[in-house]
Enzyme design. Structure first.
Site, PDB file in Angstrom:
ATOM      1  N   LYS A  27       6.045 -12.475  -6.818  1.00  8.08           N
ATOM      2  CA  LYS A  27       6.131 -13.919  -7.111  1.00  8.08           C
ATOM      3  C   LYS A  27       6.938 -14.178  -8.381  1.00  8.08           C
ATOM      4  CE  LYS A  27       1.735 -14.628  -4.761  1.00  8.08           C
ATOM      5  NZ  LYS A  27       0.545 -15.438  -4.560  1.00  8.08           N
ATOM      6  N   GLY A  38     -22.875  35.011  25.348  1.00  9.15           N
ATOM      7  CA  GLY A  38     -22.790  33.842  24.465  1.00  9.15           C
ATOM      8  C   GLY A  38     -24.058  33.570  23.681  1.00  9.15           C
ATOM      9  N   SER A  83     -32.497  42.059  25.899  1.00  4.85           N
ATOM     10  CA  SER A  83     -33.802  42.206  26.539  1.00  4.85           C
ATOM     11  C   SER A  83     -33.698  42.210  28.066  1.00  4.85           C
ATOM     12  CB  SER A  83     -34.781  41.121  26.064  1.00  4.85           C
ATOM     13  OG  SER A  83     -34.159  39.862  25.935  1.00  4.85           O
TER      14      SER A  83
HETATM   15  N1  LIG Z   1       6.338 -18.199  -4.353  1.00  4.33           N
HETATM   16  C1  LIG Z   1       5.957 -17.052  -3.829  1.00  4.33           C
HETATM   17  N2  LIG Z   1       4.864 -17.038  -3.055  1.00  4.33           N
HETATM   18  C2  LIG Z   1       4.474 -15.871  -2.518  1.00  4.33           C
HETATM   19  C3  LIG Z   1       5.203 -14.678  -2.726  1.00  4.33           C
HETATM   20  N3  LIG Z   1       4.593 -13.693  -2.038  1.00  4.33           N
HETATM   21  C4  LIG Z   1       3.524 -14.255  -1.418  1.00  4.33           C
HETATM   22  N4  LIG Z   1       3.458 -15.557  -1.705  1.00  4.33           N
HETATM   23  C5  LIG Z   1       2.443 -16.532  -1.233  1.00  4.33           C
HETATM   24  O1  LIG Z   1       1.169 -16.135  -1.694  1.00  4.33           O
HETATM   25  C6  LIG Z   1       0.167 -16.449  -0.716  1.00  4.33           C
HETATM   26  C7  LIG Z   1      -0.652 -15.229  -0.351  1.00  4.33           C
HETATM   27  O2  LIG Z   1       0.174 -14.290   0.281  1.00  4.33           O
HETATM   28  P1  LIG Z   1      -0.389 -13.206   1.321  1.00  4.33           P
HETATM   29  O3  LIG Z   1       0.760 -12.334   1.662  1.00  4.33           O
HETATM   30  O4  LIG Z   1      -1.121 -13.863   2.413  1.00  4.33           O
HETATM   31  O5  LIG Z   1      -1.400 -12.429   0.366  1.00  4.33           O
HETATM   32  P2  LIG Z   1      -2.410 -11.208   0.690  1.00  4.33           P
HETATM   33  O6  LIG Z   1      -3.769 -11.804   0.682  1.00  4.33           O
HETATM   34  O7  LIG Z   1      -2.207 -10.280  -0.473  1.00  4.33           O
HETATM   35  O8  LIG Z   1      -2.009 -10.591   1.974  1.00  4.33           O
HETATM   36  C8  LIG Z   1       0.908 -17.042   0.461  1.00  4.33           C
HETATM   37  O9  LIG Z   1       0.835 -18.441   0.393  1.00  4.33           O
HETATM   38  C9  LIG Z   1       2.328 -16.548   0.268  1.00  4.33           C
HETATM   39  O10 LIG Z   1       3.271 -17.389   0.851  1.00  4.33           O
HETATM   40  C10 LIG Z   1       6.357 -14.735  -3.548  1.00  4.33           C
HETATM   41  O11 LIG Z   1       7.048 -13.744  -3.804  1.00  4.33           O
HETATM   42  N5  LIG Z   1       6.676 -15.943  -4.070  1.00  4.33           N
END
Ligand SMILES: Nc1nc2c(ncn2[C@@H]2O[C@H](COP(=O)(O)OP(=O)(O)O)[C@@H](O)[C@H]2O)c(=O)[nH]1
Lengths: 613, 300
Positions: free
Chosen positions: A152, A456, A525
């Site tokens: 993220k 066996g 036996s």
């Molecule tokens: N902005 C942003 N949101 C992300 C990113 N990766 C995941 N998310 C969001 O975070 C939330 C949880 O993601 P998810 O893959 O379901 O998480 P998990 O519970 O770890 O499997 C979702 O709403 C995704 O869209 C990212 O790189 N950037």
């Protein structure tokens, strides 16, 4: 076919695990990897695009892996889901471990087969307690390669400061664990930055993408370079002259002509052939499944071990181990459990619980018991010697699972910490001769296994012994051969001597039976009349006819006795030149030429359990 | 010496280990033989696992009587060549009552001719371990399947009562009446299967190879008509260069238009062609999550 060098397919296999807290973006990252490496089919992709649109986003990669959420709601236990993708360089197996409840159990399960772990961290949150837990669990299970994916980054403006701060904090925490390879990658799983492709939005990061690391990383696969450990999985006997030991090499390599020692019998011999199907090999290494034959005629069975003659594993009945408890029912100290260690099953009990581990702080807490998802350090005792190495030395010989002897479920995962338990008053003052298991209330019984040499009896007797022991039953084995080496040493094989031998065995069996022990006798036996006398004398008596045609026994010839008798070296050999009188009404009959060993054992055990209530 | 296995060698070694564990820990295993590519790979693995003995498990084929003729010929030839015992089981009662996929609908037909027939056969032969060729990559919902999957005495899958699987230590202990399904090919993908078939020159049913075939084209589906399949309005009879991607009953497994007429061409095609394996099957599309439902009922 088996030599890697000669194979046209030189892609290898990397198994990795993904771990992260809820909503860190694990599903999104996995979906991204699958998508960007082309592992997603067009029809699936179209469906994901449709769903994404209806939920108001452009493309949500996490939908590609969806499938666990619904089941979780229904209460279905999902410990790991496996996903597959490949590139031109490698095939990958992802162990996707849900981070919700049961997280320890899930991650441990995924980690047992993984070479590497990808830990997800949300850039906005930084390192959390869970991150530490994931890191420690991976380390405990022997994973030495870690990718920390800082996800993220789009939500923190791709700020390099955030990345460096998390990286430094993590390095500090991980320092005492000595990972071989720690990689840090800033990503946006949602948009794909640094997942499969470099990110234009993070020009300050010059390192590899996640996929790039996965494709090129050299994980520690030293198992093929270690000492040989070859657990016998099966004995294959296509005819009486051929005896082949089949198994998967646990560690090290095995080659034609190599000197090995057999355990537990401690005989030395050399490897005659190594092969798989019609391909003869000069050398094979872990984790190949092969078949081998030995230069000398040595009788091995499932659970035996072939080792480097120069480097045997330590032998022992007491260990220090870590247990990760998995069953909803808590651990019981001193109760019997079964341990599956490589290809053998032995009885064990936990004799001491030193402490349990707070996996968030890594503190060792005093404990009186272990519940599901808890990790404890314990001392263990097995009813017969086990050959193992500490887990950090050898992942295969150092690992085991614990099975409930009655319910049959897998209750715990174990790793050997040390071949010596910590010194303590409770665990060490038992002598080897002392029965180590507490007993349930039951009556005594003499179980008399009669039948030809090679029918066996010994195999069934040993397995029944283990099974009864695991149920807390007092049991003793009186083996015909062992008796002849001890109390009947001066006796020969004339009719009078045979009768006398049986009379002595019966006397001991009777003493045991009177003291509420189940005495398992295996002795040829051959004479009906003698057995009838024994039955009358002991009273609580059960006759088990281990029945196999003499031709079959001669073909098996586990001790080479039939061969010697045929050559005239043994006279008066039962079945050849001395009669065997089969029982007319045995309580149990095991037809070992037709039924499997398991069927025979089950029958005998069931009959004994019914008789001693 | 290069001490590293290729991915196919690693998969092979794992599968052989699993097959040998089944032999060691169960009394009456069978191989569920479906005649398809996965079953063909399974047989080769079993041959390797137990050589120099012959394959110690009988093959069990659930014959719905609606399989392709070429499949049945292939089955009988393979059983002879591998010298294994072949058990063929059909739900005769349902057939006598006129069960067929054309009028019953595919899911009812499957329930009678496949699921029920399978459960009956397993209990008739007192099977305690049924070895199947299913792979986790076949379908999203299979991703979390265990390699040893436990069934209660009625053959039902109990999703809340599955055992964790650690390292290669499988817990095969069961009580009388319980049984397991074992999936030694769990970690193989479709491409792995074909690459292995190529490497080992494993014989497969010729229906997998493309050639011009008389087909009924129904919307997007290409069906190779056998067993007096009734036509529907809008069906057109055409000669299509096509092949089967997965094999089952003639009516329910659609063909795909393809030029791949050899194993290497199939491998190449699969690497380029990105559509899921079961897309052309009638059976999976009947009902949302239908694989899941079938699995609980005892089908795979
Ligand atoms: N902005 C942003 N949101 C992300 C990113 N990766 C995941 N998310 C969001 O975070 C939330 C949880 O993601 P998810 O893959 O379901 O998480 P998990 O519970 O770890 O499997 C979702 O709403 C995704 O869209 C990212 O790189 N950037």
């Amino acid at each position: 076919m088996i030599s890697a060098a000669s194979s046209p397919e030189s892609r290898d296999l990397l198994r990795f695990l993904t771990a992260g807290s809820v909503d860190d973006g694990k599903s999104t990252l996995i979906g991204r990897l699958l998508h960007d490496s082309g592992a997603v089919f067009e029809d699936e992709l179209a469906a994901v695009h449709r769903t994404s649109k209806s939920r108001g986003s452009e493309f949500d990669p996490s939908l590609l892996t969806d499938g666990l959420k619904a089941e979780r709601e229904q209460g279905i236990t999902i410990d790991v889901a496996y996903r597959y993708f490949s590139t031109t360089r490698r095939k990958f197996i992802i162990a996707d471990t849900p981070g919700h409840e049961q997280y320890t159990r899930n991650m441990v399960t995924g980690a047992t087969t993984a070479d590497l772990a990808v830990l997800l961290v949300d850039a906005r949150k930084g390192i959390l307690t869970q991150t530490r837990r994931h890191l420690y669990t991976a380390w405990m299970l022997g994973i030495r390669n870690i990718i920390l994916a800082l996800n993220k980054m789009d939500l923190v403006n791709f700020d390099p400061e955030v990345f460096h701060r998390v990286k430094n904090a993590f390095l500090e925490y991980a320092a005492p664990l000595h990972f071989e390879d720690l990689q840090f990658v800033p990503i946006s799983a949602l948009d794909g930055d640094n997942v499969a492709k470099p990110s234009e939005r993070m020009p300050w990061y010059a390192g590899p993408s996640i996929l790039n690391v996965l494709e090129t990383v050299e994980t520690r696969r030293s198992s093929a370079l270690q000492n040989l450990r070859f657990p016998v999985q099966l004995v294959l006997r296509p005819n009486q002259d051929v005896r082949v030991y089949a198994g998967q090499i646990a560690s090290g390599s095995i080659s034609v002509g190599m000197e090995v020692v057999t355990l537990p019998s401690r005989q030395r011999t050399r490897i005659e052939r190594v092969f798989l199907h019609t391909t003869e090999l000069q050398e094979a290494f872990a984790p190949m499944s092969v078949a081998v034959s030995l230069r000398d005629h040595i009788d091995l069975g499932r659970g035996d071990l072939l080792c480097d003659a120069q480097a045997e594993p330590p032998e022992g009945r007491r260990f220090r181990a870590k247990l990760i408890w998995m069953s909803p029912a808590p651990m019981s100290l001193h109760e019997p459990y079964l341990m599956k260690h490589m290809t053998q099953m032995v009885c064990m009990r936990v004799t001491n619980l030193y402490h349990k581990l707070d996996i968030n702080t890594l503190d060792e807490l005093p404990a009186t018991g272990l519940k599901a998802n808890e990790i404890g350090e314990v001392s263990l005792e097995t009813h017969k010697p086990v050959f193992c190495d500490p887990y950090h030395v050898n992942k295969v010989t150092g690992s085991f699972i614990v099975i409930h002897p009655i319910q049959n479920n897998t209750v715990a995962v174990g790793i050997i910490v040390d071949n010596e338990p910590l010194p303590d008053a409770k665990g060490t003052n038992l002598s080897l001769e002392e029965p180590i298991f507490p007993s349930v209330n039951h009556r005594g019984l003499a179980v008399w296994m009669t039948g030809l040499s090679g029918a066996g009896k010994t195999t069934i007797c040993k397995a029944v012994y283990t099974e009864l022991l695991s149920r807390g039953i007092r049991v003793e084995m009186l083996d015909g051969d062992a008796i002849r080496q001890h109390i009947s040493r001066e006796l020969g094989f004339s009719k009078a001597d045979r009768v006398e031998n049986i009379r002595r065995i019966a006397y001991v069996a009777q003493l045991l039976t009177r003291n509420r022990v189940v005495a398992l006798v295996s002795a040829i036996s051959p004479y009906r009349e003698t057995r009838a006398e024994v039955r009358a004398e002991i009273g609580r008596f059960m006759e088990v006819y281990v029945n196999a045609p003499v031709e079959v026994c001669e073909q098996r010839d586990p001790k080479g006795l039939y061969k010697r008798a045929r050559k005239g070296e043994i006279r008066g050999f039962t079945g050849l030149d001395d009669p065997y009188e089969p029982p007319s009404f045995p309580e149990v009959e095991c037809r070992t030429a037709e039924e499997s060993v398991k069927e025979s054992i089950d029958k005998v055990v069931a009959a004994i359990l019914a008789a001693i209530q | 010496m290069n001490r590293r296995l290729s991915h196919l060698e690693a998969l092979e070694s794992e599968s052989i280990h699993i097959l040998r564990e089944v032999r060691a820990e169960f009394s009456r295993p069978v191989i569920l033989y479906s005649i398809g590519k996965d079953s063909s790979v399974m047989l080769r693995l079993a041959q390797k696992a137990f050589y120099p003995e012959k394959i110690p498990f009988p093959l069990l084929h659930i014959d719905t009587t609606f399989k392709f003729r070429e499949m049945i010929e292939f089955r009988d030839r393979i059983a002879r060549e591998y010298n294994v015992k072949l058990i063929v089981h059909t739900n005769q009662e349902a057939i006598a009552a006129g069960a067929n996929p054309f009028t019953l609908g595919t899911s009812k037909c499957c329930a009678l001719l496949k699921t029920k027939a399978l459960l009956d056969a397993l209990s008739e032969h007192q099977v305690d371990a049924a070895i199947g060729g299913a792979r986790r990559d076949e379908e999203k919902s299979r991703a979390k399947e265990r390699i040893f999957s436990f069934r209660d005495p009625f053959g039902q899958w109990d999703p809340k009562n599955q055992r964790p699987e650690l390292w290669n230590l499988y817990n095969g202990r069961i009580e009388k009446g319980q049984s397991v399904r074992v999936f030694p090919l769990s970690n193989w993908t479709e491409v792995d299967v074909w690459e292995y078939i190529e490497r080992e020159a494993i014989p497969v049913v010729p229906l997998y190879f493309a050639k011009p075939r008389k087909a009924i084209v129904r919307g997007k589906l290409v069906i190779l008509p056998e067993h007096n399949m009734p036509q529907q309005p809008g069906d057109s009879e055409e000669t299509v260069v096509c092949r089967m991607r997965s094999l089952g009953c003639s009516y329910c497994s659609g063909a795909i238009p393809s030029q791949a007429d050899s194993v290497s061409a199939i491998v190449k095609e699969l690497k380029a062609f990105r559509r899921s394996e079961r897309e052309n099957r009638l059976i999976d599309h009947d009902q949302e999550g239908s694989m899941e439902v079938k699995k609980r009922e005892g089908y795979f």
